[in-house]
Design a protein around this motif. Structure first.
Motif, short mmCIF file in Angstrom:
data_model
loop_
_atom_site.label_atom_id
_atom_site.label_comp_id
_atom_site.label_asym_id
_atom_site.label_seq_id
_atom_site.Cartn_x
_atom_site.Cartn_y
_atom_site.Cartn_z
N ASN A 135 8.61 2.34 -7.80
CA ASN A 135 9.33 1.07 -7.80
C ASN A 135 10.79 1.26 -8.16
O ASN A 135 11.69 0.64 -7.56
CB ASN A 135 8.67 0.10 -8.79
CG ASN A 135 7.33 -0.39 -8.31
OD1 ASN A 135 7.08 -0.41 -7.11
ND2 ASN A 135 6.47 -0.78 -9.23
N LEU A 136 11.06 2.12 -9.15
CA LEU A 136 12.45 2.37 -9.53
C LEU A 136 13.23 2.98 -8.38
O LEU A 136 14.40 2.62 -8.14
CB LEU A 136 12.48 3.30 -10.75
CG LEU A 136 11.96 2.73 -12.07
CD1 LEU A 136 12.03 3.78 -13.17
CD2 LEU A 136 12.73 1.49 -12.47
N GLY B 139 -3.17 5.93 -16.48
CA GLY B 139 -1.79 6.11 -16.95
C GLY B 139 -0.93 6.87 -15.95
O GLY B 139 0.23 6.52 -15.74
N VAL B 140 -1.50 7.89 -15.33
CA VAL B 140 -0.74 8.69 -14.36
C VAL B 140 -0.39 7.86 -13.13
O VAL B 140 0.75 7.88 -12.64
CB VAL B 140 -1.52 9.95 -13.97
CG1 VAL B 140 -0.85 10.66 -12.80
CG2 VAL B 140 -1.61 10.90 -15.16
N THR B 141 -1.37 7.13 -12.60
CA THR B 141 -1.10 6.30 -11.41
C THR B 141 -0.08 5.21 -11.73
O THR B 141 0.80 4.91 -10.91
CB THR B 141 -2.39 5.67 -10.90
OG1 THR B 141 -3.03 4.94 -11.97
CG2 THR B 141 -3.36 6.72 -10.39
N GLY B 142 -0.18 4.64 -12.94
CA GLY B 142 0.81 3.63 -13.32
C GLY B 142 2.21 4.21 -13.41
O GLY B 142 3.18 3.59 -12.99
N LEU B 143 2.32 5.44 -13.95
CA LEU B 143 3.63 6.07 -14.04
C LEU B 143 4.19 6.40 -12.67
O LEU B 143 5.38 6.20 -12.40
CB LEU B 143 3.50 7.35 -14.88
CG LEU B 143 4.78 8.17 -15.08
CD1 LEU B 143 5.83 7.34 -15.82
CD2 LEU B 143 4.48 9.44 -15.86
N ASP C 250 2.01 -3.75 -7.38
CA ASP C 250 1.23 -4.44 -8.40
C ASP C 250 -0.20 -4.64 -7.94
O ASP C 250 -1.15 -4.44 -8.71
CB ASP C 250 1.87 -5.80 -8.72
CG ASP C 250 3.24 -5.65 -9.35
OD1 ASP C 250 3.44 -4.65 -10.06
OD2 ASP C 250 4.09 -6.51 -9.12
N ARG C 251 -0.34 -5.05 -6.68
CA ARG C 251 -1.69 -5.23 -6.16
C ARG C 251 -2.42 -3.89 -6.05
O ARG C 251 -3.61 -3.80 -6.38
CB ARG C 251 -1.63 -5.90 -4.79
CG ARG C 251 -2.99 -6.22 -4.19
CD ARG C 251 -2.85 -7.12 -2.99
NE ARG C 251 -1.93 -6.53 -2.01
CZ ARG C 251 -1.53 -7.16 -0.91
NH1 ARG C 251 -1.95 -8.40 -0.68
NH2 ARG C 251 -0.71 -6.59 -0.07
N LEU C 252 -1.70 -2.84 -5.65
CA LEU C 252 -2.31 -1.52 -5.57
C LEU C 252 -2.74 -1.03 -6.95
O LEU C 252 -3.84 -0.48 -7.11
CB LEU C 252 -1.32 -0.53 -4.95
CG LEU C 252 -1.78 0.93 -4.86
CD1 LEU C 252 -3.03 1.04 -4.00
CD2 LEU C 252 -0.66 1.80 -4.29
N ARG C 253 -1.91 -1.26 -7.95
CA ARG C 253 -2.27 -0.83 -9.30
C ARG C 253 -3.47 -1.59 -9.83
O ARG C 253 -4.31 -1.04 -10.54
CB ARG C 253 -1.07 -1.06 -10.23
CG ARG C 253 -1.27 -0.51 -11.62
CD ARG C 253 0.00 -0.59 -12.44
NE ARG C 253 -0.19 -0.02 -13.76
CZ ARG C 253 0.76 0.04 -14.69
NH1 ARG C 253 1.96 -0.43 -14.41
NH2 ARG C 253 0.52 0.57 -15.87
#
Length: 216
Positions: A197-198, A187-191, A42-45
């Motif tokens: 995480n999964l 969007g790509v980095t978030g995905l 989360d912090r990285l994002r």
């Protein structure tokens, strides 16, 4: 005693409305605040989003100016070349131009019909070609056409307004391109981080599940 008025009771307590998460500005910065649910991803994002926002704010105007300046110089040189190599020459209609179905209307003043015309090329030879003319002109009427260095009928050189509009078009496309690239990168980095995480959750559950399923 019958008919006795009971003592007044305080009004029931009204529960305070829960805050609307969509209206709480502090929730927008939850990745930056310390809380037990915040993960390293989360912090990285959050840092990636901040970096992309700053990059877009810096790169977009630079790209807009650079692309716009290059486009302006290109179209300016093109217009100068067209002015040097194109000539406005008289031409004679070979046959009658079609008549407009509504003569005298505003549309008839703007519409043009392709008609075969005869003109003299740059080399002095007689040539024929198709030119856009006003409706209703009879054969033998004289019009003026733009002719290039090869003797072909062409359009007029680029005007200042055309150069300006095309330049602005390329500049706006450059700006939007940078913005869309930033959105796509976010969007790509978030995905990628979400899938990471999964995967971590699957690994953690794989090591934890046997403890829950182990019989006492």
């Amino acid at each position: 005693m019958a008919g006795e008025i009971p003592p007044a009771q305080p009004p029931p307590a009204v529960p305070e409305p829960e805050p609307d998460p969509g209206r709480d500005p502090y929730l927008l910065l939850w990745r930056w605040r310390r809380n037990p649910l915040r993960r390293r991803s989360d912090r990285l994002r959050a840092w990636i989003a901040l970096g992309l926002a700053v990059a877009v704010l810096v790169v977009a105007p630079v790209a807009m100016f650079a692309i716009g300046d290059g486009a302006h110089r290109h179209y300016r040189d093109t217009a100068e070349h067209e002015r040097r190599t194109r000539d406005h020459r008289p031409a004679v209609l070979v046959h009658d131009a079609p008549r407009h179905p509504e003569p005298g209307s505003d549309e008839s003043k703007k519409v043009r019909y392709p008609v075969t015309v005869r003109f003299t090329g740059p080399d002095g030879t007689t040539r024929t070609g198709s030119a856009e003319v006003e409706p209703g002109l009879s054969a033998g009427s004289t019009v003026r056409v733009w002719v290039d260095a090869d003797g072909a009928i062409t359009g007029p050189p680029l005007a200042a307004e055309e150069i300006r509009s095309r330049t602005m078009g390329w500049a706006v496309l450059a700006f939007l391109g940078v913005v869309l690239a930033g959105i796509a990168a976010h969007g790509v980095t978030g995905l990628v981080l979400h899938r990471r995480n999964l995967a971590q959750w699957d690994e953690a559950w794989a090591s934890t599940a046997p403890r829950w399923s182990r019989s006492p």
